[in-house]
Design an enzyme around this catalytic site. Sequence first.
Site, PDB file in Angstrom:
ATOM      1  N   ARG A 234       0.858  -1.188   0.000  1.00  0.00           N
ATOM      2  CA  ARG A 234       0.000   0.000   0.000  1.00  0.00           C
ATOM      3  C   ARG A 234       0.889   1.231   0.000  1.00  0.00           C
ATOM      4  O   ARG A 234       1.936   1.253   0.673  1.00  0.00           O
ATOM      5  CB  ARG A 234      -0.904   0.027   1.242  1.00  0.00           C
ATOM      6  CG  ARG A 234      -2.125  -0.880   1.180  1.00  0.00           C
ATOM      7  CD  ARG A 234      -3.142  -0.448   0.124  1.00  0.00           C
ATOM      8  NE  ARG A 234      -4.312  -1.322   0.066  1.00  0.00           N
ATOM      9  CZ  ARG A 234      -4.437  -2.396  -0.703  1.00  0.00           C
ATOM     10  NH1 ARG A 234      -3.451  -2.752  -1.519  1.00  0.00           N
ATOM     11  NH2 ARG A 234      -5.543  -3.108  -0.693  1.00  0.00           N
ATOM     12  N   GLU A 263      -3.390   7.567  -3.750  1.00  0.00           N
ATOM     13  CA  GLU A 263      -3.943   6.926  -4.938  1.00  0.00           C
ATOM     14  C   GLU A 263      -5.335   7.473  -5.278  1.00  0.00           C
ATOM     15  O   GLU A 263      -6.161   7.585  -4.375  1.00  0.00           O
ATOM     16  CB  GLU A 263      -4.024   5.417  -4.630  1.00  0.00           C
ATOM     17  CG  GLU A 263      -4.002   4.559  -5.836  1.00  0.00           C
ATOM     18  CD  GLU A 263      -3.740   3.102  -5.461  1.00  0.00           C
ATOM     19  OE1 GLU A 263      -2.731   2.812  -4.796  1.00  0.00           O
ATOM     20  OE2 GLU A 263      -4.558   2.267  -5.851  1.00  0.00           O
ATOM     21  N   HIS A 281      -1.822   0.095 -10.031  1.00  0.00           N
ATOM     22  CA  HIS A 281      -2.347  -0.901  -9.075  1.00  0.00           C
ATOM     23  C   HIS A 281      -2.804  -2.183  -9.785  1.00  0.00           C
ATOM     24  O   HIS A 281      -3.999  -2.515  -9.790  1.00  0.00           O
ATOM     25  CB  HIS A 281      -3.484  -0.301  -8.228  1.00  0.00           C
ATOM     26  CG  HIS A 281      -3.601  -0.969  -6.886  1.00  0.00           C
ATOM     27  ND1 HIS A 281      -4.011  -0.315  -5.736  1.00  0.00           N
ATOM     28  CD2 HIS A 281      -3.374  -2.247  -6.497  1.00  0.00           C
ATOM     29  CE1 HIS A 281      -4.021  -1.160  -4.707  1.00  0.00           C
ATOM     30  NE2 HIS A 281      -3.642  -2.337  -5.156  1.00  0.00           N
TER      31      HIS A 281
END
Length: 315
Positions: A234, A263, A281
């Site tokens: 992450r 993000e 991602h």
Amino acid sequence: MAKILLTRRFPENGIKLLSSKHQLDISDNPMSYEELYEKIEKYDGVVSMLSDRFDKAMIEKAKRLKIISNYAVGYDNIDMKAAKDQNITVTNTPDVLTEATAELTFALILAVSRRLLEGDRFVKDGKFKGWEPLLLLGKEVSGANLGVIGFGRIGQAVARRAKGFLMNIFYYQRNRNIDAEREYDASFLPLDELLAKSDIISINAPLNKESYHLINKERLSMIKKGAVIVNTGRGAIIDEKELANALKSGKLAGAGLDVYEYEPTVTKELLKMNNVMLLPHLGSSTVKTREKMAKMAANSIIDYFDGKKPAHIVE
Ligand code: GLV
Ligand code: GLV
């Protein structure tokens, strides 16, 4: 029949499963927080994306909601305490995405270390005039020291691939895992030592209070000069602004990122760097894995409303 919301269209096999048992609404576009907040109170169950923020306010608005089936292994997008207080079951999709995510991690390790991005540009820009002894020399992955931060299923699957590359494997996480150490020939190191020793650092940890900004300015300064860092966990595990500074100063040779602190926004400086590979991602994004995840996420909802305990509850 329960009323279920799928917040973003996902593979058809999962949609078929869900709609065979329940009344399913599907959003064909990403739902904004406001849109989701507006609609959530109508639903008994939701299949959520990692980009849907289920914070306290959202959960309190979801008066009918019994289950959040998160279409991801990570569930840092969900306020777990708020869910628990409201007796909402939360499930995720572990295991099925382990190999795909480890594979993408290795793709980044290889691409950044061997400067594939620069090589590709070089050829496409018409600059390739023939073999050169000193052209785009990279870091050799084989035999290098790999430091894995977060030695769960995905971190271990990265280590399994690293063994094939004859790498020396170090890992750090809160608790030692002696069985995994034996299986993958990996050595536990305190984080500071791992950073100082590793040629390549891979972040495979979940995001939580302990891992937030684990790689901050001070830790970046401890990293071996010329190391490569990749993150498929992450984004917020790394202080992204400080990462950009460490790349700019030449402290790091390169970085490969699949996830971002804010993000989908990416720190501007990173966008201009040739030694940084940025992916949108894609960790679990193979047809096979996304179909397995869809089946698992659908079955969690189905099991719950059939009165069975879903297989992958997180707490
Ligand atoms: C992807 O990042 C996931 O958590 O599944
Ligand atoms: C994290 O949950 C992992 O599977 O590594």
